[in-house]
Design an enzyme around this catalytic site. Structure first.
Site, PDB file in Angstrom:
ATOM      1  N   ASN A   9       3.924   5.781   5.479  1.00  0.00           N
ATOM      2  CA  ASN A   9       2.527   5.685   5.067  1.00  0.00           C
ATOM      3  C   ASN A   9       1.703   5.281   6.276  1.00  0.00           C
ATOM      4  O   ASN A   9       1.714   4.123   6.691  1.00  0.00           O
ATOM      5  CB  ASN A   9       2.380   4.648   3.945  1.00  0.00           C
ATOM      6  N   LYS A  11      -1.487   5.132   6.536  1.00  0.00           N
ATOM      7  CA  LYS A  11      -2.744   4.455   6.194  1.00  0.00           C
ATOM      8  C   LYS A  11      -3.893   5.067   7.015  1.00  0.00           C
ATOM      9  O   LYS A  11      -3.947   6.282   7.176  1.00  0.00           O
ATOM     10  CB  LYS A  11      -2.598   2.945   6.379  1.00  0.00           C
ATOM     11  N   HIS A  96      -1.145   2.266  -4.612  1.00  0.00           N
ATOM     12  CA  HIS A  96      -0.791   1.359  -3.517  1.00  0.00           C
ATOM     13  C   HIS A  96      -1.645   0.100  -3.632  1.00  0.00           C
ATOM     14  O   HIS A  96      -2.799   0.154  -4.045  1.00  0.00           O
ATOM     15  CB  HIS A  96      -1.026   2.049  -2.175  1.00  0.00           C
ATOM     16  N   GLU A  98      -3.272  -1.630  -1.634  1.00  0.00           N
ATOM     17  CA  GLU A  98      -4.564  -1.598  -0.951  1.00  0.00           C
ATOM     18  C   GLU A  98      -5.588  -0.796  -1.754  1.00  0.00           C
ATOM     19  O   GLU A  98      -6.779  -1.121  -1.748  1.00  0.00           O
ATOM     20  CB  GLU A  98      -4.379  -1.016   0.457  1.00  0.00           C
ATOM     21  N   GLU A 168       6.484  -2.560  -3.955  1.00  0.00           N
ATOM     22  CA  GLU A 168       5.884  -3.148  -2.767  1.00  0.00           C
ATOM     23  C   GLU A 168       5.262  -4.488  -3.119  1.00  0.00           C
ATOM     24  O   GLU A 168       4.108  -4.542  -3.570  1.00  0.00           O
ATOM     25  CB  GLU A 168       4.798  -2.229  -2.205  1.00  0.00           C
ATOM     26  N   GLY A 174       2.394  -5.919   5.401  1.00  0.00           N
ATOM     27  CA  GLY A 174       1.665  -6.208   6.632  1.00  0.00           C
ATOM     28  C   GLY A 174       1.624  -7.670   7.012  1.00  0.00           C
ATOM     29  O   GLY A 174       0.870  -8.053   7.906  1.00  0.00           O
ATOM     30  N   SER A 213       6.678  -4.729   4.968  1.00  0.00           N
ATOM     31  CA  SER A 213       7.140  -5.236   6.268  1.00  0.00           C
ATOM     32  C   SER A 213       8.542  -4.753   6.615  1.00  0.00           C
ATOM     33  O   SER A 213       9.356  -5.492   7.169  1.00  0.00           O
ATOM     34  CB  SER A 213       7.060  -6.767   6.304  1.00  0.00           C
TER      35      SER A 213
END
Length: 249
Positions: A9, A11, A96, A98, A168, A174, A213
């Site tokens: 991904n 992003k 996701h 985000e 996730e 991150g 991560s």
């Protein structure tokens, strides 16, 4: 689709020029990949450049990071599931963290998107995961299964069985903090049990990926954990050397 599934991904990184440079390096050091599935989720504007770079490497698949939950309309800046398929995307990320936290994507919207994607012939990868405070309150399974139920709600059992699932944990995305293989196995096991009730025996063959991560140092350990069928990788997929190591883990 062969397991393990390794998904990158990107992003909001790597425009077309950067993507071409990435693949010159990555493909030069990555022989033909067998026995696993590798997927790239670049920014939509970069999708064509990625497909051109991979035109002689059919073992690599491409997808989009996001689609709208409507087939068409006055939604400036959005793309539909049908447009994604027309552009050659084989898969799409849905839900996701985000998208949920920064753009207000709801549990119910993920269900509509999964339905629209399957109608268009695109495989959804439904992302689920809990925030740190939810984990600390012992709500991990409750949150994950709620998101899972909503994302698959519009689908019948046969359709639901074609969806890829990515666990996730939001606290690990991150942040440098990674769920241990034991943590991943525990949550993936709960997902698998729920899927068994939802789709029956086909749950055994559904792919459940871990993301959060992931790096070249922990990829092999995570892939060896029970019920971990692949990895959804963010930052570590942006560097050709790191991604090569993960693809070969």
């Amino acid at each position: 689709m062969l397991k393990p599934i390794l998904a990158a991904n990107w992003k909001m990184h790597h425009g077309p020029t950067e993507a071409r440079a990435f693949f010159r390096d990555f493909l030069a050091h990555t022989p033909r990949v067998t026995g696993r599935t590798v997927v790239f989720f670049p920014p939509a504007i970069t999708l064509r450049a990625v497909q051109e770079a991979l035109q002689d490497r059919p073992e690599f698949l491409t997808g989009v990071q996001h689609v709208h939950d409507q087939a068409s309309g006055a939604f400036t800046g959005e793309i539909s599931a049908g447009m994604a398929r027309d552009a050659g995307a084989r898969m799409a990320l849905v839900g996701h963290s985000e998208r949920r936290t920064l753009f207000g994507e709801t549990d119910e919207a993920t269900g509509r998107k999964c339905e629209m994607l399957l109608r268009a012939g695109v495989i959804p990868m439904l992302c689920v995961g809990e925030r740190l405070e939810e984990r600390e309150q012992g709500m991990t399974e409750q949150v994950v299964l709620r998101q899972l139920e909503a994302g698959l709600a519009p689908l019948d059992a046969a359709q639901a069985a074609t969806v890829l699932i990515a666990y996730e944990p939001v606290w690990a995305i991150g942040t440098g903090r990674t769920a241990t293989p034991e943590d991943a196995t525990t949550v993936h096991g709960a997902i698998r049990r729920w899927l068994r009730e939802r789709v029956g025996e086909k749950a055994a063959t559904m792919a459940i990926l871990y993301g959060g991560s992931v790096n070249r140092g922990n990829a092999k350990l995570l892939l060896a954990a029970p019920d971990v069928d692949g990895l959804l990788v963010g930052g570590a997929s942006l560097d050709p050397s790191n991604w090569t190591a993960i693809v070969n883990a």
